[in-house]
Design a protein around this motif. Structure first.
Motif, PDB file in Angstrom:
ATOM      1  N   LEU A 480       0.805  -1.222   0.000  1.00 38.98           N
ATOM      2  CA  LEU A 480       0.000   0.000   0.000  1.00 38.98           C
ATOM      3  C   LEU A 480       0.837   1.270   0.000  1.00 38.98           C
ATOM      4  O   LEU A 480       0.304   2.367  -0.161  1.00 38.98           O
ATOM      5  CB  LEU A 480      -0.941   0.002   1.210  1.00 38.98           C
ATOM      6  N   GLY A 481       2.138   1.156   0.211  1.00 42.43           N
ATOM      7  CA  GLY A 481       2.982   2.343   0.280  1.00 42.43           C
ATOM      8  C   GLY A 481       2.832   3.112   1.573  1.00 42.43           C
ATOM      9  O   GLY A 481       3.122   4.312   1.633  1.00 42.43           O
ATOM     10  N   SER A 482       2.424   2.411   2.647  1.00 46.89           N
ATOM     11  CA  SER A 482       2.211   3.087   3.926  1.00 46.89           C
ATOM     12  C   SER A 482       3.510   3.580   4.546  1.00 46.89           C
ATOM     13  O   SER A 482       3.495   4.357   5.499  1.00 46.89           O
ATOM     14  CB  SER A 482       1.512   2.142   4.908  1.00 46.89           C
ATOM     15  N   PHE A 483       4.629   3.128   4.023  1.00 49.59           N
ATOM     16  CA  PHE A 483       5.939   3.502   4.564  1.00 49.59           C
ATOM     17  C   PHE A 483       6.468   4.799   3.966  1.00 49.59           C
ATOM     18  O   PHE A 483       7.449   5.359   4.451  1.00 49.59           O
ATOM     19  CB  PHE A 483       6.948   2.392   4.255  1.00 49.59           C
ATOM     20  N   ARG A 484       5.858   5.297   2.905  1.00 51.71           N
ATOM     21  CA  ARG A 484       6.494   6.343   2.109  1.00 51.71           C
ATOM     22  C   ARG A 484       6.641   7.664   2.862  1.00 51.71           C
ATOM     23  O   ARG A 484       7.697   8.293   2.819  1.00 51.71           O
ATOM     24  CB  ARG A 484       5.719   6.520   0.796  1.00 51.71           C
ATOM     25  N   GLY A 485       5.596   8.094   3.536  1.00 55.11           N
ATOM     26  CA  GLY A 485       5.722   9.321   4.309  1.00 55.11           C
ATOM     27  C   GLY A 485       6.713   9.175   5.443  1.00 55.11           C
ATOM     28  O   GLY A 485       7.482  10.103   5.741  1.00 55.11           O
ATOM     29  N   ASP A 486       6.729   7.996   6.081  1.00 59.65           N
ATOM     30  CA  ASP A 486       7.682   7.732   7.158  1.00 59.65           C
ATOM     31  C   ASP A 486       9.115   7.883   6.652  1.00 59.65           C
ATOM     32  O   ASP A 486       9.975   8.491   7.302  1.00 59.65           O
ATOM     33  CB  ASP A 486       7.495   6.320   7.714  1.00 59.65           C
ATOM     34  N   VAL A 487       9.381   7.283   5.489  1.00 59.10           N
ATOM     35  CA  VAL A 487      10.714   7.346   4.893  1.00 59.10           C
ATOM     36  C   VAL A 487      11.081   8.792   4.581  1.00 59.10           C
ATOM     37  O   VAL A 487      12.190   9.253   4.868  1.00 59.10           O
ATOM     38  CB  VAL A 487      10.758   6.480   3.618  1.00 59.10           C
ATOM     39  N   ALA A 488      10.141   9.533   3.976  1.00 61.12           N
ATOM     40  CA  ALA A 488      10.414  10.929   3.614  1.00 61.12           C
ATOM     41  C   ALA A 488      10.804  11.738   4.844  1.00 61.12           C
ATOM     42  O   ALA A 488      11.805  12.469   4.831  1.00 61.12           O
ATOM     43  CB  ALA A 488       9.184  11.532   2.939  1.00 61.12           C
ATOM     44  N   ARG A 489      10.046  11.614   5.910  1.00 60.16           N
ATOM     45  CA  ARG A 489      10.323  12.419   7.106  1.00 60.16           C
ATOM     46  C   ARG A 489      11.622  11.994   7.779  1.00 60.16           C
ATOM     47  O   ARG A 489      12.318  12.824   8.372  1.00 60.16           O
ATOM     48  CB  ARG A 489       9.130  12.330   8.070  1.00 60.16           C
ATOM     49  N   SER A 490      11.990  10.719   7.665  1.00 60.13           N
ATOM     50  CA  SER A 490      13.243  10.275   8.293  1.00 60.13           C
ATOM     51  C   SER A 490      14.454  10.803   7.554  1.00 60.13           C
ATOM     52  O   SER A 490      15.439  11.234   8.180  1.00 60.13           O
ATOM     53  CB  SER A 490      13.282   8.740   8.378  1.00 60.13           C
ATOM     54  N   VAL A 491      14.453  10.811   6.220  1.00 58.64           N
ATOM     55  CA  VAL A 491      15.637  11.287   5.504  1.00 58.64           C
ATOM     56  C   VAL A 491      15.704  12.816   5.492  1.00 58.64           C
ATOM     57  O   VAL A 491      16.805  13.389   5.483  1.00 58.64           O
ATOM     58  CB  VAL A 491      15.706  10.712   4.075  1.00 58.64           C
ATOM     59  N   LEU A 492      14.555  13.490   5.515  1.00 55.45           N
ATOM     60  CA  LEU A 492      14.579  14.949   5.640  1.00 55.45           C
ATOM     61  C   LEU A 492      15.114  15.361   7.012  1.00 55.45           C
ATOM     62  O   LEU A 492      15.852  16.350   7.143  1.00 55.45           O
ATOM     63  CB  LEU A 492      13.183  15.524   5.405  1.00 55.45           C
ATOM     64  N   TYR A 493      14.763  14.583   8.039  1.00 52.68           N
ATOM     65  CA  TYR A 493      15.347  14.794   9.372  1.00 52.68           C
ATOM     66  C   TYR A 493      16.870  14.712   9.308  1.00 52.68           C
ATOM     67  O   TYR A 493      17.586  15.536   9.892  1.00 52.68           O
ATOM     68  CB  TYR A 493      14.793  13.755  10.342  1.00 52.68           C
ATOM     69  N   MET A 494      17.382  13.714   8.566  1.00 48.77           N
ATOM     70  CA  MET A 494      18.828  13.515   8.501  1.00 48.77           C
ATOM     71  C   MET A 494      19.532  14.717   7.883  1.00 48.77           C
ATOM     72  O   MET A 494      20.639  15.086   8.301  1.00 48.77           O
ATOM     73  CB  MET A 494      19.140  12.237   7.711  1.00 48.77           C
ATOM     74  N   GLU A 495      18.914  15.347   6.877  1.00 48.28           N
ATOM     75  CA  GLU A 495      19.548  16.524   6.262  1.00 48.28           C
ATOM     76  C   GLU A 495      19.725  17.647   7.275  1.00 48.28           C
ATOM     77  O   GLU A 495      20.767  18.319   7.301  1.00 48.28           O
ATOM     78  CB  GLU A 495      18.725  17.029   5.077  1.00 48.28           C
ATOM     79  N   ILE A 496      18.708  17.868   8.110  1.00 49.04           N
ATOM     80  CA  ILE A 496      18.809  18.939   9.102  1.00 49.04           C
ATOM     81  C   ILE A 496      19.723  18.535  10.256  1.00 49.04           C
ATOM     82  O   ILE A 496      20.510  19.337  10.754  1.00 49.04           O
ATOM     83  CB  ILE A 496      17.412  19.322   9.629  1.00 49.04           C
ATOM     84  N   ARG A 497      19.655  17.289  10.662  1.00 46.10           N
ATOM     85  CA  ARG A 497      20.396  16.829  11.846  1.00 46.10           C
ATOM     86  C   ARG A 497      21.905  16.833  11.634  1.00 46.10           C
ATOM     87  O   ARG A 497      22.669  17.178  12.533  1.00 46.10           O
ATOM     88  CB  ARG A 497      19.912  15.407  12.212  1.00 46.10           C
ATOM     89  N   TYR A 498      22.392  16.446  10.438  1.00 48.11           N
ATOM     90  CA  TYR A 498      23.829  16.251  10.228  1.00 48.11           C
ATOM     91  C   TYR A 498      24.346  17.143   9.107  1.00 48.11           C
ATOM     92  O   TYR A 498      23.821  17.134   7.982  1.00 48.11           O
ATOM     93  CB  TYR A 498      24.129  14.788   9.875  1.00 48.11           C
TER      94      TYR A 498
END
Length: 651
Positions: A480-498
């Motif tokens: 169903l692609g239920s993971f897609r928003g989760d993935v987006a928010r996790s990698v966008l977090y990484m850009e700001i965090r590091y």
């Protein structure tokens, strides 16, 4: 002349046994998955104590630099009646006396040495040496000779294990009639003399019909010796393993194989208790076999599935709920962002989630414990929820060996190879929540173990995804692609965090960059945060002392990458106009009858305060009679507009 020959034979025989302990057999590559690799040592005399000796394994590759990668302490072990000691994994038959993990002996060109020394003398990366060396073997699997490693260990021959899956071979030591020692390849013979001599052993094999049973069921364990016994053989077994013990089963563990036969069995009944212990593993092992009887296999594991798992009040990502799990962010956590835009907004956000005075970094091994809680399946507390394949998987099915079939492991949503993360030796130690590293925005290495961007995933699917960019990779077909928003928010977090990471458009091949930004923004918008994601944000926060702001404040994504770039950010007022919040329950406390006022409710779920689902009710005219014992309960009210959680007291 005859006297000279006798003296020569005696000299050669003595020379073959110039050491008290030697490498007798080595199989570093059986089969291709290395589940049956082993090394066998031999002593001059039987039942020889190996206290004070160690095994050191050396990596002959260019990256290994002919240095140590593993040390095994032989203290507490001894050779058997034939002077043999086998060190190997559980796939070796008969069972090794000293068990090691699968797939840890490297294939070559490499080496192994016996030293009379301490494990502390060989920290990882120690150059091969002849100091305190008792015996050594340099070997390969059709590799070119490592002349440097041969020289460091004083050896002249690199032995080749040229076996295949259909023609298994090991490197074996032989001594001819003249006492001349040589090595050649032959069918593996662990715990047996390579030339077939010696005192015969009689291995006993443990078998069960299935590898998994539910609480409350019964099953047989059968024990079969290779040859018939010549007198009654009495032996004891243990089934205990960590939390699984004698209170969890009934059945006979004192067994006899009768004279003239080769088999016996016992029936074990698993006790169905009411405790939520989680799935457990029974370990069947021999306690007191005496040579010539030895374990054919040992420590055989059988999973016991606990039927007392809990169900959370919120849904899985494929059946999401919102508003049940509230953010545990401290008051004012994001207040410093108000009134900012562009680079100032980015910097203020990084100052929160990468604050070296507050934020903690854990080890990569600690991440397993974090995921066991953060990614717990809301429908079954004994499972984790898998990111891409959208399914539950038993927590016990964590991949620990070379096989990934039916296993789960840790998935970096921002791939390590694209981010430039790396492991260090300390990453292999799970040292718990209260032991941590100080970390900051420039601590890019800590991205390796940042649980906001690590998820439980099917191990085979994780391997299939590799380091593909999102957009190249969209997940397994049929999901169903239920993971897609989760993935987006996790990698966008990484850009700001590091510092050093960036999410960009397209599919770049530059370390530090991950794509595709446009795809990820679309995923964020079409799959907003849900209760599952908020719960894992709360769990990770207890370990790392930072949060993923794009779960708490999803609109921030638009102000940093999306439609509102350049505009001033201000937090939304905490006003919830969801009419579900107008619902009231009365009387509360109640003796069981409950009235619902404010909106029509389609179904009611009742949970214990620990989160275990106790029942489901369908109200009639917004009235329901609850058959519950006195106590405090959580009531989940459902209708087409959402779900709401309330507490009630039953008198």
């Amino acid at each position: 002349m005859r006297r000279f020959l006798i003296v020569l034979v005696l000299f050669l025989f003595h020379n073959a046994w110039s050491q008290v302990l030697i490498i007798n057999e080595l199989d570093p590559d059986t089969p291709s998955t290395d589940t049956a690799e082993f090394i066998e040592l031999k002593s001059q005399v039987p039942n020889f104590s190996t206290d004070g000796y160690i095994l050191v394994f050396f990596n002959g590759s260019s990256s290994g630099a002919d240095s140590s990668y593993m040390v095994i302490d032989l203290n507490g072990y001894q050779t058997d009646n034939n002077g043999l000691l086998v060190i190997g994994s559980t796939g070796v038959y008969p069972s090794p006396q000293l068990l090691i993990s699968e797939n840890v002996i490297q294939n070559g060109a490499d080496a192994v040495g016996i030293y009379q020394a301490s494990v502390n003398d060989f920290p990882e990366g120690t150059l091969a040496t002849q100091t305190d060396l008792i015996d050594a073997m340099v070997y390969g699997t059709n590799d070119s000779d490592d002349t440097v490693l041969l020289g460091l260990l004083g050896e002249t021959i690199q032995y080749n294990d040229n076996g295949t899956n259909s023609n298994l071979k090991s490197i074996q030591r032989f001594v001819d009639g003249m006492g001349v020692e040589s090595y050649s390849t032959a069918v593996p013979t662990p715990r047996r003399e390579n030339d077939g001599s010696g005192i015969p052993i009689n291995p006993i094999e443990i078998t069960v019909v299935a590898s998994q049973y539910d609480e409350g069921t019964s099953f047989d364990i059968t024990f079969t010796s290779e040859t018939n016994v010549t007198s009654d053989l009495n032996f004891n077994i243990s089934l205990s393993n960590f939390g699984f013990n004698t209170s969890d089963f009934s059945g006979n563990t004192n067994l006899t194989i009768s004279n003239g036969t080769n088999s016996t069995s016992t029936t074990i009944t698993l006790i169905d208790d009411s405790d939520d212990e989680g799935d457990e593993v029974m370990q069947i092992r021999f306690l007191d076999l005496v040579e010539p009887f030895v374990p054919g296999n040992n420590n055989l594991e059988v999973r016991i599935v606990d039927n007392d798992f809990t169900v959370a009040a919120w849904g899985t990502p494929v059946n999401p709920t919102t508003g049940i799990v509230q953010s545990t962010q401290p008051d004012g956590y994001y207040d410093s962002l108000d009134g900012l835009s562009d680079l100032a907004l980015r910097q203020a956000l990084q100052d929160i989630i990468a604050d070296p005075n507050v934020v903690r970094a854990q080890t990569y091994a600690d991440v397993i414990d974090i995921l066991l809680e953060a990614d717990q399946n809301p429908e079954n507390s004994n499972q984790v929820w898998l990111l891409y394949t959208e399914e539950g998987r038993a927590k016990l099915d964590l991949q620990t060996g070379s096989s990934n079939e039916g296993k789960w492991n840790r998935e970096h949503t921002f791939p390590r190879s694209r981010g430039g993360f790396f492991d260090i030796e300390e990453d292999e130690i799970a040292d718990g929540i209260d032991v941590f590293w100080t970390t900051k925005a420039d601590s890019l290495r800590h991205g390796n173990s940042d649980a906001h961007a690590l998820r439980a995933a099917d191990a085979a699917e994780n391997s299939s995804r590799g380091n593909q960019h999102y957009g190249e990779y969209i997940g397994p077909s049929g999901t169903l692609g239920s993971f897609r928003g989760d993935v987006a928010r996790s990698v966008l977090y990484m850009e700001i965090r590091y510092n050093g990471l960036q999410v960009v458009n397209g599919f770049p091949d530059i370390t530090g960059q991950l794509g595709d930004l446009a795809t990820l923004l679309d995923w964020h918008r079409t799959d907003p945060p849900d209760d599952f994601e908020m719960n894992r944000n709360n769990v990770v926060y207890t370990w790392q002392f930072n949060r993923n702001p794009f779960i708490d404040q999803p609109d921030l994504v638009e102000y940093i990458w999306g439609n509102n770039v350049g505009e001033v950010w201000n937090q939304q007022l905490s006003v919830d106009d969801n009419e579900m919040n107008e619902v009231s329950l009365y009387p509360n406390p109640t003796t069981g009858r409950l009235f619902i006022n404010g909106i029509d409710i389609e179904s009611i779920e009742v949970y214990s305060v620990e989160g275990k689902q106790l029942g489901q009710y369908k109200p009639i005219n917004n009235q329901v009679d609850l058959d519950l014992a006195s106590g405090l309960y959580l009531i989940k009210l459902n209708n087409t507009k959402g779900a709401l959680l309330r507490k009630i007291i039953i008198e």
